[in-house]
Design a protein around this motif. Structure first.
Motif, mmCIF file in Angstrom:
data_model
loop_
_atom_site.group_PDB
_atom_site.id
_atom_site.type_symbol
_atom_site.label_atom_id
_atom_site.label_comp_id
_atom_site.label_asym_id
_atom_site.label_seq_id
_atom_site.Cartn_x
_atom_site.Cartn_y
_atom_site.Cartn_z
ATOM 1 N N PHE A 82 0.837 -1.199 0.000
ATOM 2 C CA PHE A 82 0.000 0.000 0.000
ATOM 3 C C PHE A 82 0.874 1.251 0.000
ATOM 4 C CE2 PHE A 82 -3.399 -2.838 0.925
ATOM 5 C CZ PHE A 82 -4.567 -2.168 0.623
ATOM 6 N N ARG A 83 1.882 1.256 0.869
ATOM 7 C CA ARG A 83 2.779 2.418 0.939
ATOM 8 C C ARG A 83 3.615 2.529 -0.338
ATOM 9 N NH1 ARG A 83 2.719 0.415 6.056
ATOM 10 N NH2 ARG A 83 4.561 -0.885 5.779
ATOM 11 N N ARG A 84 4.178 1.417 -0.749
ATOM 12 C CA ARG A 84 5.059 1.409 -1.921
ATOM 13 C C ARG A 84 4.313 1.862 -3.182
ATOM 14 N NH1 ARG A 84 6.839 -3.160 -1.007
ATOM 15 N NH2 ARG A 84 5.465 -4.393 -2.297
ATOM 16 N N ASN A 85 3.056 1.459 -3.329
ATOM 17 C CA ASN A 85 2.260 1.805 -4.506
ATOM 18 C C ASN A 85 1.394 3.043 -4.300
ATOM 19 O OD1 ASN A 85 2.825 -0.474 -6.435
ATOM 20 N ND2 ASN A 85 2.226 -1.631 -4.620
ATOM 21 N N LYS A 86 1.593 3.718 -3.155
ATOM 22 C CA LYS A 86 0.852 4.950 -2.825
ATOM 23 C C LYS A 86 -0.662 4.758 -2.922
ATOM 24 C CE LYS A 86 4.603 8.081 -4.037
ATOM 25 N NZ LYS A 86 5.682 7.203 -4.244
ATOM 26 N N ILE A 87 -1.132 3.636 -2.375
ATOM 27 C CA ILE A 87 -2.568 3.342 -2.335
ATOM 28 C C ILE A 87 -3.082 3.802 -0.972
ATOM 29 C CG2 ILE A 87 -4.325 1.531 -2.413
ATOM 30 C CD1 ILE A 87 -2.298 -0.167 -4.037
ATOM 31 N N PRO A 88 -4.113 4.631 -0.943
ATOM 32 C CA PRO A 88 -4.662 5.057 0.356
ATOM 33 C C PRO A 88 -5.120 3.836 1.165
ATOM 34 C CG PRO A 88 -5.607 6.361 -1.436
ATOM 35 C CD PRO A 88 -4.832 5.244 -2.070
ATOM 36 N N PRO A 89 -4.964 3.886 2.479
ATOM 37 C CA PRO A 89 -5.333 2.725 3.300
ATOM 38 C C PRO A 89 -6.827 2.413 3.255
ATOM 39 C CG PRO A 89 -4.634 4.574 4.681
ATOM 40 C CD PRO A 89 -4.455 5.000 3.268
ATOM 41 N N VAL A 90 -7.123 1.160 3.538
ATOM 42 C CA VAL A 90 -8.499 0.699 3.722
ATOM 43 C C VAL A 90 -8.661 0.561 5.235
ATOM 44 C CG1 VAL A 90 -10.126 -1.191 3.333
ATOM 45 C CG2 VAL A 90 -8.580 -0.486 1.489
ATOM 46 N N ALA A 91 -9.582 1.315 5.802
ATOM 47 C CA ALA A 91 -9.711 1.382 7.264
ATOM 48 C C ALA A 91 -10.177 0.068 7.884
ATOM 49 C CB ALA A 91 -10.652 2.508 7.658
ATOM 50 N N LEU A 92 -11.079 -0.637 7.210
ATOM 51 C CA LEU A 92 -11.646 -1.856 7.794
ATOM 52 C C LEU A 92 -10.972 -3.078 7.190
ATOM 53 C CD1 LEU A 92 -15.423 -0.865 7.749
ATOM 54 C CD2 LEU A 92 -13.771 -0.609 9.610
ATOM 55 N N LYS A 93 -10.197 -3.770 8.035
ATOM 56 C CA LYS A 93 -9.479 -4.969 7.602
ATOM 57 C C LYS A 93 -9.678 -6.063 8.640
ATOM 58 C CE LYS A 93 -5.518 -2.496 7.080
ATOM 59 N NZ LYS A 93 -6.063 -1.185 7.093
ATOM 60 N N ALA A 94 -9.773 -7.297 8.151
ATOM 61 C CA ALA A 94 -9.904 -8.439 9.058
ATOM 62 C C ALA A 94 -9.184 -9.628 8.446
ATOM 63 C CB ALA A 94 -11.374 -8.782 9.284
ATOM 64 N N VAL A 95 -8.811 -10.544 9.290
ATOM 65 C CA VAL A 95 -8.260 -11.829 8.872
ATOM 66 C C VAL A 95 -9.346 -12.868 9.129
ATOM 67 C CG1 VAL A 95 -6.491 -13.559 9.401
ATOM 68 C CG2 VAL A 95 -5.892 -11.129 9.389
ATOM 69 N N LEU A 96 -9.550 -13.767 8.172
ATOM 70 C CA LEU A 96 -10.535 -14.830 8.359
ATOM 71 C C LEU A 96 -10.061 -15.761 9.466
ATOM 72 C CD1 LEU A 96 -13.217 -15.966 7.124
ATOM 73 C CD2 LEU A 96 -11.767 -17.582 5.908
ATOM 74 N N THR A 97 -10.937 -16.014 10.436
ATOM 75 C CA THR A 97 -10.608 -16.873 11.573
ATOM 76 C C THR A 97 -11.674 -17.958 11.702
ATOM 77 O OG1 THR A 97 -11.920 -15.596 13.162
ATOM 78 C CG2 THR A 97 -9.628 -14.879 12.809
ATOM 79 N N PRO A 98 -11.407 -18.992 12.493
ATOM 80 C CA PRO A 98 -12.450 -19.995 12.717
ATOM 81 C C PRO A 98 -13.726 -19.378 13.311
ATOM 82 C CG PRO A 98 -10.335 -20.855 13.437
ATOM 83 C CD PRO A 98 -10.125 -19.393 13.096
ATOM 84 N N THR A 99 -13.585 -18.319 14.084
ATOM 85 C CA THR A 99 -14.750 -17.669 14.682
ATOM 86 C C THR A 99 -15.555 -16.889 13.655
ATOM 87 O OG1 THR A 99 -13.642 -17.490 16.814
ATOM 88 C CG2 THR A 99 -15.496 -16.007 16.435
ATOM 89 N N ASN A 100 -14.881 -16.031 12.866
ATOM 90 C CA ASN A 100 -15.648 -15.154 11.978
ATOM 91 C C ASN A 100 -16.007 -15.792 10.637
ATOM 92 O OD1 ASN A 100 -13.356 -14.822 10.297
ATOM 93 N ND2 ASN A 100 -12.840 -12.836 11.181
ATOM 94 N N ARG A 101 -15.521 -16.987 10.355
ATOM 95 C CA ARG A 101 -15.844 -17.611 9.059
ATOM 96 C C ARG A 101 -17.329 -17.964 8.934
ATOM 97 N NH1 ARG A 101 -12.424 -20.869 6.937
ATOM 98 N NH2 ARG A 101 -13.886 -21.813 5.513
ATOM 99 N N THR A 102 -18.039 -18.023 10.076
ATOM 100 C CA THR A 102 -19.482 -18.302 10.026
ATOM 101 C C THR A 102 -20.310 -17.021 9.953
ATOM 102 O OG1 THR A 102 -19.633 -18.365 12.434
ATOM 103 C CG2 THR A 102 -19.219 -20.467 11.307
ATOM 104 N N TRP A 103 -19.667 -15.862 10.111
ATOM 105 C CA TRP A 103 -20.355 -14.582 10.053
ATOM 106 C C TRP A 103 -20.595 -14.201 8.602
ATOM 107 C CZ3 TRP A 103 -16.939 -11.040 13.635
ATOM 108 C CH2 TRP A 103 -16.878 -11.601 14.903
ATOM 109 N N ASP A 104 -21.639 -13.409 8.368
ATOM 110 C CA ASP A 104 -21.804 -12.856 7.035
ATOM 111 C C ASP A 104 -21.049 -11.521 6.969
ATOM 112 O OD1 ASP A 104 -23.498 -10.751 7.973
ATOM 113 O OD2 ASP A 104 -25.286 -11.955 7.613
ATOM 114 N N SER A 105 -20.962 -10.969 5.770
ATOM 115 C CA SER A 105 -20.189 -9.742 5.547
ATOM 116 C C SER A 105 -20.714 -8.574 6.363
ATOM 117 C CB SER A 105 -20.205 -9.383 4.062
ATOM 118 O OG SER A 105 -19.633 -10.425 3.296
ATOM 119 N N ALA A 106 -22.028 -8.456 6.484
ATOM 120 C CA ALA A 106 -22.618 -7.357 7.248
ATOM 121 C C ALA A 106 -22.263 -7.470 8.732
ATOM 122 C CB ALA A 106 -24.127 -7.324 7.052
#
Length: 132
Positions: A82-106
C-alpha cells in the motif's frame, strides 16, 4: 483450499484495481464481493459459493478487506505494498478466523466498526489523562 485470498468490498474502482494489480506478484488472489453476496457466511464466500437468494439486508458503503490464508510475511508484504504503490489505506481490515468464518459480511462490517469506535474512544480517554 489454502490459497491466499483477499476479499474486497466496495473496491470496484481504480483503487481496487491498484490493489488487485499489487496482489498478482505476491501470489494473492483477489475477489470483489458484490452486495448481493453479503448474506453468505465468509467461509462460503472463500469457497466460491453463490447465494441462493440475493442479500436483502442493509448493505454498507465502507471499503473493507478480508485476508484469507495470509501468513505473517505475506501479510507484511501486502500491507507494505500500500505504501510502496501509494494506495490510500483501507480502514476496515480483518483476517478470516475460525470464529468469523461463520459470520456474514454485514456482521463482520458491524464488528469492525465497533472495534474501530472502541479504539477511538480509548485513544480519546488516554489523551485526556496525559495532563494528570
Amino acid at each position: 483450499m489454502n490459497m491466499p485470498l483477499i476479499l474486497l468490498y466496495n473496491l470496484d474502482n481504480s483503487k481496487g484495481a491498484k490493489i488487485r494489480r499489487m496482489c498478482l506478484p505476491l501470489g494473492l488472489r483477489a475477489r470483489l464481493v458484490k452486495p448481493e453476496e453479503y448474506g453468505l457466511p465468509l467461509g462460503e464466500l472463500v469457497e466460491g459459493a453463490a447465494p441462493e437468494t440475493p442479500w436483502e439486508g442493509e448493505g454498507f458503503s465502507d471499503e473493507m478487506l478480508v485476508l484469507v490464508n495470509c501468513t505473517g510475511p505475506l501479510l507484511d508484504r501486502f500491507l507494505q505494498g500500500f505504501r510502496r504503490n501509494k494506495i490510500p489505506p483501507v480502514a476496515l481490515k480483518a483476517v478470516l478466523t475460525p470464529t468469523n468464518r461463520t459470520w456474514d459480511s454485514a456482521a463482520l462490517h458491524a464488528e469492525l466498526l465497533r472495534e474501530r469506535q472502541a479504539i477511538q474512544e480509548g485513544q480519546a480517554a488516554h489523551a485526556g489523562k496525559e495532563g494528570i
